[in-house]
Design an enzyme around this catalytic site. Sequence first.
Site, PDB file in Angstrom:
ATOM      1  N   HIS A 159       0.718  -1.068  -0.009  1.00 41.86           N
ATOM      2  CA  HIS A 159       0.010   0.019  -0.152  1.00 41.86           C
ATOM      3  C   HIS A 159       0.844   1.201  -0.103  1.00 41.86           C
ATOM      4  O   HIS A 159       0.369   2.353  -0.132  1.00 41.86           O
ATOM      5  CB  HIS A 159      -1.104  -0.083   1.176  1.00 41.86           C
ATOM      6  CG  HIS A 159      -0.235  -0.154   2.421  1.00 41.86           C
ATOM      7  ND1 HIS A 159       0.258   0.717   3.176  1.00 41.86           N
ATOM      8  CD2 HIS A 159      -0.432  -0.985   3.289  1.00 41.86           C
ATOM      9  CE1 HIS A 159       0.697   0.417   4.291  1.00 41.86           C
ATOM     10  NE2 HIS A 159       0.305  -0.830   4.558  1.00 41.86           N
ATOM     11  N   HIS A 160       2.180   1.077   0.128  1.00 45.91           N
ATOM     12  CA  HIS A 160       3.229   2.422  -0.013  1.00 45.91           C
ATOM     13  C   HIS A 160       2.747   3.523   0.804  1.00 45.91           C
ATOM     14  O   HIS A 160       3.066   4.537   0.454  1.00 45.91           O
ATOM     15  CB  HIS A 160       3.085   2.626  -1.535  1.00 45.91           C
ATOM     16  CG  HIS A 160       3.325   1.534  -2.548  1.00 45.91           C
ATOM     17  ND1 HIS A 160       4.091   0.707  -2.559  1.00 45.91           N
ATOM     18  CD2 HIS A 160       2.452   0.995  -3.373  1.00 45.91           C
ATOM     19  CE1 HIS A 160       4.066   0.015  -3.666  1.00 45.91           C
ATOM     20  NE2 HIS A 160       2.749   0.070  -4.069  1.00 45.91           N
ATOM     21  N   CYS A 161       2.391   2.986   2.010  1.00 45.97           N
ATOM     22  CA  CYS A 161       1.998   3.972   3.073  1.00 45.97           C
ATOM     23  C   CYS A 161       0.932   4.999   2.384  1.00 45.97           C
ATOM     24  O   CYS A 161       1.093   6.336   2.689  1.00 45.97           O
ATOM     25  CB  CYS A 161       3.298   5.109   3.474  1.00 45.97           C
ATOM     26  SG  CYS A 161       4.510   3.838   4.411  1.00 45.97           S
ATOM     27  N   ALA A 162       0.187   4.753   1.737  1.00 50.92           N
ATOM     28  CA  ALA A 162      -1.129   5.544   0.949  1.00 50.92           C
ATOM     29  C   ALA A 162      -2.425   4.925   1.121  1.00 50.92           C
ATOM     30  O   ALA A 162      -3.366   4.650   0.473  1.00 50.92           O
ATOM     31  CB  ALA A 162      -0.671   5.597  -0.535  1.00 50.92           C
TER      32      ALA A 162
END
Length: 122
Positions: free
Chosen positions: A76-79
Amino acid sequence: AIDYINKIGFETMQERELTLTKRALEGLKAIPKVHVLGSELAEEHTGILTFTIEDVHPHDVSAVLEFDGVAVRAGHHCAQPLLDLGVHSSTRASFMFYNTLDEVDTFVKSVASIRRRMGYGE
C-alpha cells in the site's frame, strides 16, 4: 555524493528520468488489463509508476518481476487513503537517471507476460 550529482547535472538527471518514465508509461498503457494509477502525463510521475494488473495480486507481480531481474515494490506504499478508493495494494516501479532504456523495456516485457504466466491468459 554532491560532486557526483553536480558532475552529471540536475537538468540532465531530470531529462533522463522523464525519458525513462515516458517509455515505461507508454509501455504499460499498451498492455491490456494493466492500470496505471495517477496522471496520464509522465512528467507528473517524477520517475515513479504505480500500477495494478487485473486479477493478479501486487505481491505476485513483484515476485514474477523479481524472477526476471526487475526490482519493484508492492503493497500500500503508506498510501492508506487509497483504500477508500478501492485500491488495496499496488505495484510501484521507480526510474532514475542511472537506469537504461533496456531496463525499461525488460520491465515492460515482463509486466506484459504476468497474466499469462500466472494462468489468467492475456
